[in-house]
Scaffold this active site. Structure first.
Site, mmCIF file in Angstrom:
data_model
loop_
_atom_site.group_PDB
_atom_site.id
_atom_site.type_symbol
_atom_site.label_atom_id
_atom_site.label_comp_id
_atom_site.label_asym_id
_atom_site.label_seq_id
_atom_site.Cartn_x
_atom_site.Cartn_y
_atom_site.Cartn_z
ATOM 1 N N PHE A 92 0.699 -1.248 0.190
ATOM 2 C CA PHE A 92 0.057 0.046 0.125
ATOM 3 C C PHE A 92 0.835 1.522 0.096
ATOM 4 O O PHE A 92 2.000 1.319 0.681
ATOM 5 C CB PHE A 92 -0.944 -0.044 1.238
ATOM 6 C CG PHE A 92 -2.025 1.092 1.209
ATOM 7 C CD1 PHE A 92 -3.462 0.593 0.800
ATOM 8 C CD2 PHE A 92 -1.880 2.303 1.913
ATOM 9 C CE1 PHE A 92 -4.151 1.473 0.769
ATOM 10 C CE2 PHE A 92 -2.892 3.089 1.668
ATOM 11 C CZ PHE A 92 -4.333 2.464 1.203
ATOM 12 N N ASP A 112 1.944 -4.388 9.084
ATOM 13 C CA ASP A 112 1.135 -3.733 8.963
ATOM 14 C C ASP A 112 -0.251 -4.435 8.435
ATOM 15 O O ASP A 112 -0.479 -5.100 7.480
ATOM 16 C CB ASP A 112 0.911 -2.558 7.374
ATOM 17 C CG ASP A 112 -0.052 -1.757 7.313
ATOM 18 O OD1 ASP A 112 -1.060 -1.835 7.660
ATOM 19 O OD2 ASP A 112 -0.070 -0.553 6.448
ATOM 20 N N TYR A 131 -11.216 1.089 10.739
ATOM 21 C CA TYR A 131 -12.422 1.255 9.863
ATOM 22 C C TYR A 131 -12.638 0.116 8.634
ATOM 23 O O TYR A 131 -13.748 0.332 7.818
ATOM 24 C CB TYR A 131 -12.288 2.786 8.956
ATOM 25 C CG TYR A 131 -11.077 2.959 8.528
ATOM 26 C CD1 TYR A 131 -10.905 2.437 7.067
ATOM 27 C CD2 TYR A 131 -10.211 3.806 8.931
ATOM 28 C CE1 TYR A 131 -9.656 3.016 6.275
ATOM 29 C CE2 TYR A 131 -8.961 3.980 8.241
ATOM 30 C CZ TYR A 131 -8.651 3.484 6.909
ATOM 31 O OH TYR A 131 -7.673 3.965 6.349
ATOM 32 N N LYS A 132 -11.646 -0.703 8.530
ATOM 33 C CA LYS A 132 -11.991 -1.729 7.675
ATOM 34 C C LYS A 132 -12.727 -2.883 8.168
ATOM 35 O O LYS A 132 -13.885 -2.638 8.648
ATOM 36 C CB LYS A 132 -10.535 -2.339 6.854
ATOM 37 C CG LYS A 132 -9.858 -0.971 6.290
ATOM 38 C CD LYS A 132 -8.570 -1.425 5.807
ATOM 39 C CE LYS A 132 -8.118 -0.053 4.852
ATOM 40 N NZ LYS A 132 -6.748 -0.132 4.757
ATOM 41 N N ARG A 190 -12.053 -5.951 -6.480
ATOM 42 C CA ARG A 190 -12.008 -6.478 -5.325
ATOM 43 C C ARG A 190 -13.457 -6.663 -4.783
ATOM 44 O O ARG A 190 -14.192 -5.717 -4.682
ATOM 45 C CB ARG A 190 -11.136 -5.381 -4.121
ATOM 46 C CG ARG A 190 -9.512 -5.127 -4.572
ATOM 47 C CD ARG A 190 -8.864 -4.708 -3.398
ATOM 48 N NE ARG A 190 -9.674 -3.235 -2.978
ATOM 49 C CZ ARG A 190 -9.214 -2.743 -1.925
ATOM 50 N NH1 ARG A 190 -7.987 -3.017 -1.432
ATOM 51 N NH2 ARG A 190 -9.651 -1.536 -1.700
HETATM 52 C C1 LIG Z 1 -5.972 1.204 4.605
HETATM 53 C C2 LIG Z 1 -4.488 1.021 4.576
HETATM 54 C C3 LIG Z 1 -3.792 2.029 5.166
HETATM 55 C C4 LIG Z 1 -4.377 3.420 5.529
HETATM 56 O O1 LIG Z 1 -3.567 4.189 6.244
HETATM 57 P P1 LIG Z 1 -4.520 5.289 6.953
HETATM 58 O O2 LIG Z 1 -3.618 6.249 7.686
HETATM 59 O O3 LIG Z 1 -5.669 5.235 7.960
HETATM 60 O O4 LIG Z 1 -5.015 6.202 5.907
HETATM 61 C C5 LIG Z 1 -2.509 1.734 5.301
HETATM 62 N N1 LIG Z 1 -1.794 0.665 5.029
HETATM 63 C C6 LIG Z 1 -2.389 -0.409 4.547
HETATM 64 C C7 LIG Z 1 -1.726 -1.684 4.258
HETATM 65 C C8 LIG Z 1 -3.744 -0.259 4.277
HETATM 66 O O5 LIG Z 1 -4.452 -1.187 3.746
#
Ligand SMILES: *Cc1c(COP(=O)(O)O)cnc(C)c1O
Length: 458
Positions: free
Chosen positions: A144, A227, A269-270, A418
């Site tokens: 990401f 992560d 939030y996921k 997805r």
């Molecule tokens: C959703 C996601 C993020 C989001 O980071 P925010 O700081 O909440 O915007 C970061 N890393 C991964 C792998 C994600 O899937």
């Protein structure tokens, strides 16, 4: 695509039968599920559970009734709320309560944790031997983007060229990362100080082997950070025991690092369903408690002396030290109710249903859709997260056509649709209907009525 394991594709009746027998079926009633829609985007933004709205309402009410007194008189009190939520989340990540806290955003947590651990390594200005060669952070080419931006920024702040410091493991197939390639990078280079990997790749949905990666990192004297944004709340984690199976040949620094992932971050939030931009979470193994946070702030101070308002930072001796400023109560309160729902359902049951839903989805895609379609997500349960990457040359137009027909999915370039059947509120019938809708679109060429993608945000 031809089915080699024979047997007819599961029917709508089969799907309904599975719904009737689903031990988690009642959980759907807790969620605001959009009428007439198949919501398949819970890996981006989970739907709202009534339990999360209730804890949010409670905090709003406390604000009205108690105002400033809420920091002590609310129940639970707001002052320790980040720690309190950390206690609730600890079983979901497989950690001790003192190792988990809710704070900041995921990206900020990557900044502070990568910065913190870079500062412990030789070759960084604050490290034990600033004149040594700078350390590298091992990431991968399918990460990401925000993860790389943050790691690069932390290198720049230490006067280290990010093009040198950031080392990406390449993907062999454009979809997945082979753990053997992470191990090979660790063998080939002796400068890797931190291995920072996702639990689940956001595009293909591959689940990486946290245990194996932690063991490999530690064998080579590197720290292991993860992560878990795309797994928390849908995949069970055992961060404290990660790497226990690793071979310690006694020659590396691994023995000093011991068992357990060193740090982790995730968002709420996921799959946690705590609402858009909800406060994130982090884990720091207790052997690192006491290490100075890169982004220090008064909220990471020891709670017993925080309000003495001294100008010397007296850091908490828990993961709470990585908090920065005041806990955002309104963005954190939904985590309480949302997490309790997952704990009540049981993360093992959630994971089991998630795999059954994605199994069904993959079977149906392979049985019913044409050769233009492929599944980019690994078939093995041990390598699959909570969503499925359906690949199609017209993936973008397909995702637009699906949304117009009430199937809420998202598109990720170049060709991935997805589809996430989040287990707490998705029925087997929904999965069946999604594939039926895709089939109807391609059979009638309805997706060709949509403009091709021109680089906009989907
Ligand atoms: C959703 C996601 C993020 C989001 O980071 P925010 O700081 O909440 O915007 C970061 N890393 C991964 C792998 C994600 O899937």
């Amino acid at each position: 695509m031809t089915d080699t394991d024979a047997g007819p594709a599961p029917s709508l009746a089969d799907a309904r039968e599975r719904d009737a027998a689903d031990p988690l079926r009642a959980y759907r009633d807790h969620f605001s599920v959009p009428e007439d829609e198949r919501y398949m985007d819970g890996n981006s933004l989970g739907l709202a559970p009534d339990t999360a709205l209730a804890t949010l309402d409670r905090v709003v009410d406390e604000w009205k009734r108690l105002a400033i007194r809420g920091w002590e008189a609310a129940d639970p009190d707001w002052f320790h709320y980040g720690e309190h939520l950390g206690d609730l989340l600890a079983p979901l990540v497989g950690a001790r309560e003192s190792e988990v806290v809710v704070a900041n955003s995921t990206t900020v947590n990557i900044h502070t944790l990568i910065g913190t651990f870079l500062d412990t390594l030789p070759g960084t200005p604050a490290g034990p031997d600033p004149t040594a060669d700078p350390p590298a952070v091992l990431v991968n080419d399918l990460d990401f983007p925000t993860d790389h931006y943050a790691v690069r920024a932390q290198f720049r702040q230490r006067g280290i060229d990010p093009d040198e410091g950031l080392v990406g493991v390449e993907s062999r197939d454009g979809r997945t990362i082979d753990e053997a390639d992470i191990e090979a990078a660790l063998r080939e280079r002796d400068d890797i100080g931190i291995v920072f990997m996702p639990s689940v790749l956001y595009r293909s949905g591959q689940l990486l082997d946290i245990d194996r990666i932690s063991a490999a990192a530690h064998e080579h004297g590197a720290l292991a950070g993860f992560d878990c944004a795309h797994s928390l709340g849908v995949v069970d984690h055992d961060l404290r025991n990660a790497g226990a199976g690793g071979v310690d040949d006694g020659t590396a620094d691994g023995a000093a690092l011991g068992t357990g992932a060193d740090f982790a971050v995730w968002c709420s939030y996921k799959y946690l369903n705590a609402g858009p931009g909800a406060t994130a979470g982090l884990y720091v193994h207790e052997r690192h408690h006491g290490t100075t946070p890169a982004l220090a702030g008064w909220w990471g101070n020891d709670k017993s002396t925080q309000f003495e308002m001294r100008h010397t930072y007296d850091q908490a001796d828990t993961a709470g030290a990585w908090q920065i400023g005041t806990v955002p109560m309104l963005s954190s309160a939904p985590i309480e109710g949302a997490t309790e729902l997952i704990r009540e359902a049981g993360i093992d049951a959630v994971r089991e249903k998630s795999l059954a839903l994605t199994d069904l989805l993959i079977d149906l895609v392979e049985d019913r859709l044409g050769d233009d379609f492929s599944v980019g997500t690994p078939r093995e349960h041990t390598r699959r997260g909570g969503h499925v990457a359906i690949e199609h040359p017209e993936g973008y137009r397909l995702s637009e056509a699906l949304r117009d027909r009430g199937v809420i999915v998202d598109f990720r370039p170049p060709n991935v649709v997805r589809v996430c059947p989040a287990p707490l509120y998705t029925r087997y019938e929904d999965v069946w209907r999604v594939v039926e809708t895709i089939e109807a679109i391609v059979e009638s060429d309805a997706h060709r009525e949509y403009e091709p993608r021109d680089g906009g945000v989907t």
